[in-house]
Design a protein around this motif. Structure first.
Motif: not given
Length: 379
Positions: A119-123, A171-175, A181-182, A185-189
């Motif tokens: 899914q496309a995400l907004n950050y 948390t570092s990896v998520v950040l 992605q922000k 635009g790569l969908k890697i979440d």
């Protein structure tokens, strides 16, 4: 096992109160992180952020279980549990690790679903700020838990320190993933969510293995073993400390049993006074319960001394034998204790062959006597 810093502070702190305060602080900080990340998930729809939130929720549960467990572990001993309830702390660690394992497994499943259906995400920018602040909180938590685990000799707090350190990496990896992605635009979440989940599972399995090792009879750390030998051997009249056995009934109830040699020509009262003093003082110093079994050092019997000399020759000729501990005469039979290399000789047949080798060598010089060999493994 017993930590040096804990030994120095044991008389100055109330362990139950400190453990409770530490767990409450951990609970409050994790609850704050959970609520913050749940709000972030509602605004972004990010699986990696949701995985972070639920991981923090499992940390909250860990803190609650720790508080309850500490209270139960401090229950006084009773008829059914004469050695107290201290092992409950280890069971708490297993429960905490199991919960972390379940969280990791669930997120492997959810992350795979999102990978299949991205899914496309907004950050928003504040997402980055809040993730960075949560990273700082986790860094503080890890150091705080580690400091308290050493101070209080708590395996449960050590487990939570490792969990918090893992959370720092997560948390570092998520950040980093959110930033990528922000701005690209790569969908890697979902892929990041999967990596987070796998790391959580690895951490949980490591903690489970460590705790089970203690529950099934892990030996003393080499540091504590050498310290016990050094302290006991420093007393006048004590020599050749060996055959150390440890039973861990909880961080504050570790029983250590060992053999030590005392001059054979001392009276029973003199030997008792020496051993009693060593047991009292070393137990207090190292926060253990020390029990010493005495062996005679030397002998008035010329025959026993001749056998001892022969055994020393046998030991020099066999690399898997280390030393002779005890020789007891029972009529025409001698009971002998030797220690051997337990890392090399593990098979029972190999042990029997080693015993037969020793008996055969002794029989060559003392054919009129029988010998019973007991082997003590050294690892």
């Amino acid at each position: 096992m017993t930590d040096n810093k804990y030994k120095k502070n044991i008389g100055k702190i109330n362990r139950v109160n400190e453990l409770t305060k530490t767990s409450v602080l951990g609970l409050l900080s994790n609850l704050f992180l959970f609520m913050t990340k749940v709000l972030m998930y509602f605004f972004t729809g990010s699986m990696s952020i949701l995985s972070e939130a639920l991981n923090n929720l499992s940390d909250c549960s860990s803190s609650i279980i720790s508080i309850m467990g500490v209270k139960f572990a401090q229950k006084p001993n009773d008829k059914s549990h004469p050695y107290g309830h201290g092992r409950i702390e280890y069971l708490i660690t297993l429960v905490i690790s199991g919960m972390v394992l379940v969280v990791g497994g669930n997120f492997v499943y959810f992350s795979f679903k999102k990978i299949i259906h991205p899914q496309a995400l907004n950050y928003p920018f504040y997402t980055l700020v809040l993730l960075f602040l949560s990273l700082l909180v986790k860094i503080w938590q890890s150091g705080f838990y580690l400091k308290k685990s050493k101070l209080l000799n708590s395996l449960a707090l050590k487990a939570q320190s490792k969990d918090s350190l893992s959370d720092c990496l997560i948390t570092s990896v998520v950040l980093i993933g959110v930033i990528i992605q922000k701005f690209t635009g790569l969908k890697i979440d979902s892929y990041i969510g999967l990596l987070v989940a796998l790391f959580i599972i690895y951490t949980a399995i490591e903690l489970i293995n460590q705790t089970i090792s203690i529950l099934i009879g892990k030996g003393l750390s080499e540091e504590l073993r050498q310290e016990i030998i050094s302290k006991v051997s420093s007393y006048e009249g004590i020599s050749n400390v060996h055959s150390i056995i440890v039973t861990d009934f909880g961080p504050e109830n570790i029983i250590v049993i060992l053999d030590a040699e005392i001059a054979y020509n001392l009276s029973l009262e003199e030997a008792h006074n020496i051993v009693d003093k060593v047991e009292r003082e070393v137990s207090k110093l190292l926060n253990i319960k020390l029990i010493i079994h005495t062996d005679p050092h030397g002998s008035a019997s010329k025959l026993i001394e001749q056998i001892r000399k022969k055994l020393h020759i046998i030991i020099r000729e066999n690399l898997n034998l280390y030393s002779v501990y005890d020789i007891v005469n029972d009529g025409d039979t001698f009971h002998i204790e030797l220690d051997f290399n337990g890392r090399i000789i593990r098979d029972e047949n190999a042990k029997e062959e080693l015993k037969e080798t020793v008996v055969k060598s002794l029989k060559e010089e003392f054919p009129d006597y029988n010998f019973v060999i007991r082997l003590l493994a050294v690892f």
